[in-house]
Scaffold this motif. Structure first.
Motif, PDB file in Angstrom:
ATOM      1  N   ASP A  67      76.896   7.061 -10.613  1.00 47.07           N
ATOM      2  CA  ASP A  67      75.988   7.905  -9.727  1.00 47.07           C
ATOM      3  C   ASP A  67      76.830   9.324  -9.429  1.00 47.07           C
ATOM      4  O   ASP A  67      76.137  10.344  -8.884  1.00 47.07           O
ATOM      5  CB  ASP A  67      75.443   7.223  -8.472  1.00 47.07           C
ATOM      6  CG  ASP A  67      74.244   6.324  -9.026  1.00 47.07           C
ATOM      7  OD1 ASP A  67      73.993   6.258 -10.244  1.00 47.07           O
ATOM      8  OD2 ASP A  67      74.162   5.620  -8.036  1.00 47.07           O
ATOM      9  N   ASN A 113      75.300   7.376 -21.817  1.00 45.79           N
ATOM     10  CA  ASN A 113      76.453   7.241 -20.720  1.00 45.79           C
ATOM     11  C   ASN A 113      77.596   7.990 -21.099  1.00 45.79           C
ATOM     12  O   ASN A 113      77.902   8.452 -22.256  1.00 45.79           O
ATOM     13  CB  ASN A 113      76.874   5.759 -20.866  1.00 45.79           C
ATOM     14  CG  ASN A 113      75.907   4.799 -20.291  1.00 45.79           C
ATOM     15  OD1 ASN A 113      75.135   5.204 -19.158  1.00 45.79           O
ATOM     16  ND2 ASN A 113      75.716   3.792 -21.007  1.00 45.79           N
ATOM     17  N   LYS A 166      74.400  19.058 -17.065  1.00 45.13           N
ATOM     18  CA  LYS A 166      73.762  17.910 -16.131  1.00 45.13           C
ATOM     19  C   LYS A 166      72.538  16.845 -16.927  1.00 45.13           C
ATOM     20  O   LYS A 166      72.201  16.009 -16.253  1.00 45.13           O
ATOM     21  CB  LYS A 166      73.115  18.492 -14.906  1.00 45.13           C
ATOM     22  CG  LYS A 166      74.146  19.213 -14.053  1.00 45.13           C
ATOM     23  CD  LYS A 166      73.644  19.760 -12.767  1.00 45.13           C
ATOM     24  CE  LYS A 166      74.711  20.385 -11.938  1.00 45.13           C
ATOM     25  NZ  LYS A 166      74.141  20.587 -10.623  1.00 45.13           N
ATOM     26  N   ILE A 167      72.099  17.391 -17.887  1.00 44.77           N
ATOM     27  CA  ILE A 167      71.130  16.590 -18.453  1.00 44.77           C
ATOM     28  C   ILE A 167      71.347  15.145 -19.581  1.00 44.77           C
ATOM     29  O   ILE A 167      70.938  14.463 -19.382  1.00 44.77           O
ATOM     30  CB  ILE A 167      70.359  17.591 -19.690  1.00 44.77           C
ATOM     31  CG1 ILE A 167      69.721  18.588 -18.531  1.00 44.77           C
ATOM     32  CG2 ILE A 167      69.345  16.839 -20.447  1.00 44.77           C
ATOM     33  CD1 ILE A 167      69.095  19.799 -19.386  1.00 44.77           C
ATOM     34  N   THR A 168      72.529  15.706 -20.105  1.00 42.40           N
ATOM     35  CA  THR A 168      72.923  14.575 -21.027  1.00 42.40           C
ATOM     36  C   THR A 168      73.174  13.139 -20.536  1.00 42.40           C
ATOM     37  O   THR A 168      72.743  12.173 -21.091  1.00 42.40           O
ATOM     38  CB  THR A 168      74.483  15.061 -21.875  1.00 42.40           C
ATOM     39  OG1 THR A 168      74.077  16.318 -22.495  1.00 42.40           O
ATOM     40  CG2 THR A 168      74.840  13.973 -22.535  1.00 42.40           C
ATOM     41  N   TYR A 169      73.826  13.015 -19.463  1.00 43.59           N
ATOM     42  CA  TYR A 169      74.007  11.828 -18.760  1.00 43.59           C
ATOM     43  C   TYR A 169      72.634  11.199 -18.357  1.00 43.59           C
ATOM     44  O   TYR A 169      72.847  10.040 -17.778  1.00 43.59           O
ATOM     45  CB  TYR A 169      75.142  11.612 -17.875  1.00 43.59           C
ATOM     46  CG  TYR A 169      76.442  12.124 -18.286  1.00 43.59           C
ATOM     47  CD1 TYR A 169      76.735  11.522 -19.673  1.00 43.59           C
ATOM     48  CD2 TYR A 169      77.339  12.793 -17.569  1.00 43.59           C
ATOM     49  CE1 TYR A 169      78.040  12.085 -20.089  1.00 43.59           C
ATOM     50  CE2 TYR A 169      78.560  12.883 -18.016  1.00 43.59           C
ATOM     51  CZ  TYR A 169      78.829  12.797 -19.358  1.00 43.59           C
ATOM     52  OH  TYR A 169      80.197  12.940 -19.849  1.00 43.59           O
ATOM     53  N   TYR A 170      71.517  11.828 -18.473  1.00 46.62           N
ATOM     54  CA  TYR A 170      70.212  11.085 -18.021  1.00 46.62           C
ATOM     55  C   TYR A 170      69.780  10.385 -19.358  1.00 46.62           C
ATOM     56  O   TYR A 170      69.076   9.428 -19.138  1.00 46.62           O
ATOM     57  CB  TYR A 170      69.032  12.182 -17.912  1.00 46.62           C
ATOM     58  CG  TYR A 170      69.102  12.767 -16.263  1.00 46.62           C
ATOM     59  CD1 TYR A 170      69.230  12.001 -15.176  1.00 46.62           C
ATOM     60  CD2 TYR A 170      69.405  14.182 -16.299  1.00 46.62           C
ATOM     61  CE1 TYR A 170      69.249  12.621 -14.108  1.00 46.62           C
ATOM     62  CE2 TYR A 170      69.573  14.806 -15.206  1.00 46.62           C
ATOM     63  CZ  TYR A 170      69.369  13.813 -14.231  1.00 46.62           C
ATOM     64  OH  TYR A 170      69.617  14.478 -12.738  1.00 46.62           O
ATOM     65  N   PHE A 171      70.441  10.633 -20.491  1.00 43.94           N
ATOM     66  CA  PHE A 171      70.028  10.039 -21.601  1.00 43.94           C
ATOM     67  C   PHE A 171      70.998   9.164 -22.315  1.00 43.94           C
ATOM     68  O   PHE A 171      70.974   8.421 -23.236  1.00 43.94           O
ATOM     69  CB  PHE A 171      69.490  10.930 -22.672  1.00 43.94           C
ATOM     70  CG  PHE A 171      68.330  11.971 -22.187  1.00 43.94           C
ATOM     71  CD1 PHE A 171      67.191  11.426 -22.044  1.00 43.94           C
ATOM     72  CD2 PHE A 171      68.628  12.969 -21.634  1.00 43.94           C
ATOM     73  CE1 PHE A 171      66.047  12.037 -21.612  1.00 43.94           C
ATOM     74  CE2 PHE A 171      67.689  13.837 -21.234  1.00 43.94           C
ATOM     75  CZ  PHE A 171      66.387  13.311 -21.130  1.00 43.94           C
ATOM     76  N   TYR A 212      69.716  20.617 -12.053  1.00 41.09           N
ATOM     77  CA  TYR A 212      69.240  19.271 -12.900  1.00 41.09           C
ATOM     78  C   TYR A 212      69.492  19.607 -14.345  1.00 41.09           C
ATOM     79  O   TYR A 212      69.497  18.387 -14.839  1.00 41.09           O
ATOM     80  CB  TYR A 212      67.732  18.893 -12.799  1.00 41.09           C
ATOM     81  CG  TYR A 212      67.285  18.477 -11.428  1.00 41.09           C
ATOM     82  CD1 TYR A 212      67.726  17.233 -10.836  1.00 41.09           C
ATOM     83  CD2 TYR A 212      66.602  19.340 -10.485  1.00 41.09           C
ATOM     84  CE1 TYR A 212      67.494  16.974  -9.457  1.00 41.09           C
ATOM     85  CE2 TYR A 212      66.226  18.771  -9.309  1.00 41.09           C
ATOM     86  CZ  TYR A 212      66.561  17.708  -8.633  1.00 41.09           C
ATOM     87  OH  TYR A 212      66.407  17.413  -7.497  1.00 41.09           O
TER      88      TYR A 212
END
Length: 191
Positions: A171, A80, A73-78, A47
């Motif tokens: 996704d 685009n 893998k974290i940046t694209y949770y916050f 993650y």
């Protein structure tokens, strides 16, 4: 057995009983610590950040087969993906994880003329691109659908990318490449 011997025996039994729990307590603490470290490492790998290896030539001259990369893998949770990001793509419909560059965002109009890429009628400056870019059977101009991204490999003549695969759903973008760690002579950030 007299009373004195019985008392000494009881004292010895109690000290043995006290020592045994201390050993088991320490073993238990070590097992818990190792298990926690293992679980944290798995969570970080799945993650947060991961190491990946380039397995194709579609990103030459930016990346070459065999190079090892660090993936965020974290940046694209916050936020685009942005145009120009080098991303890792994975999903059940892909045989391998793919490394590609984001060219078009949702709603962008992609066109290819005279070997060049245009996004929203503006020609992209692509110093990283190897070769010329043709639609390869794709109908252009093409509007990138909502929740999708248009990606190309930097080595345009051999890249399997959105021209053949279609747009990539958000996704299926696993993360972005932030660093090259191998070979050491190429160590550093990805442009």
């Amino acid at each position: 057995m007299d009373e004195k011997q019985l008392t000494e025996l009881n004292v010895d039994d109690q000290s043995v009983k006290r020592e045994t729990p201390k050993i088991w307590k320490e073993v238990k603490e070590w097992v818990i610590s190792i298990a926690a470290a293992f679980i944290i490492a798995i969570l970080i790998q799945n993650y947060a950040v991961a190491q990946t290896q380039v397995e194709q030539d579609s990103m030459q001259n930016t990346l070459f087969e065999g190079q090892r990369l660090i993936e965020d893998k974290i940046t694209y949770y916050f936020q685009n993906p942005k145009q120009g990001d080098v991303v890792i793509i994975s999903g059940s419909e892909y045989e391998h994880r793919l490394v590609k560059r984001v060219i078009g965002l949702p709603g962008d109009v992609i066109d290819m003329k005279d070997g060049n890429v245009y996004v929203n009628d503006e020609q992209l400056e692509e110093p990283y691109a190897k070769g010329v870019t043709y639609p390869n059977g794709m109908t252009v101009p093409y509007t990138v659908p909502k929740d999708h991204y248009f990606v190309l490999g930097d080595n345009r003549q051999i890249s399997l990318d959105s021209r053949a695969l279609g747009p990539i759903h958000e996704d299926d973008i696993e993360g972005r490449v932030i660093f090259r760690i191998w070979p050491l002579s190429e160590f550093g950030s990805i442009d």
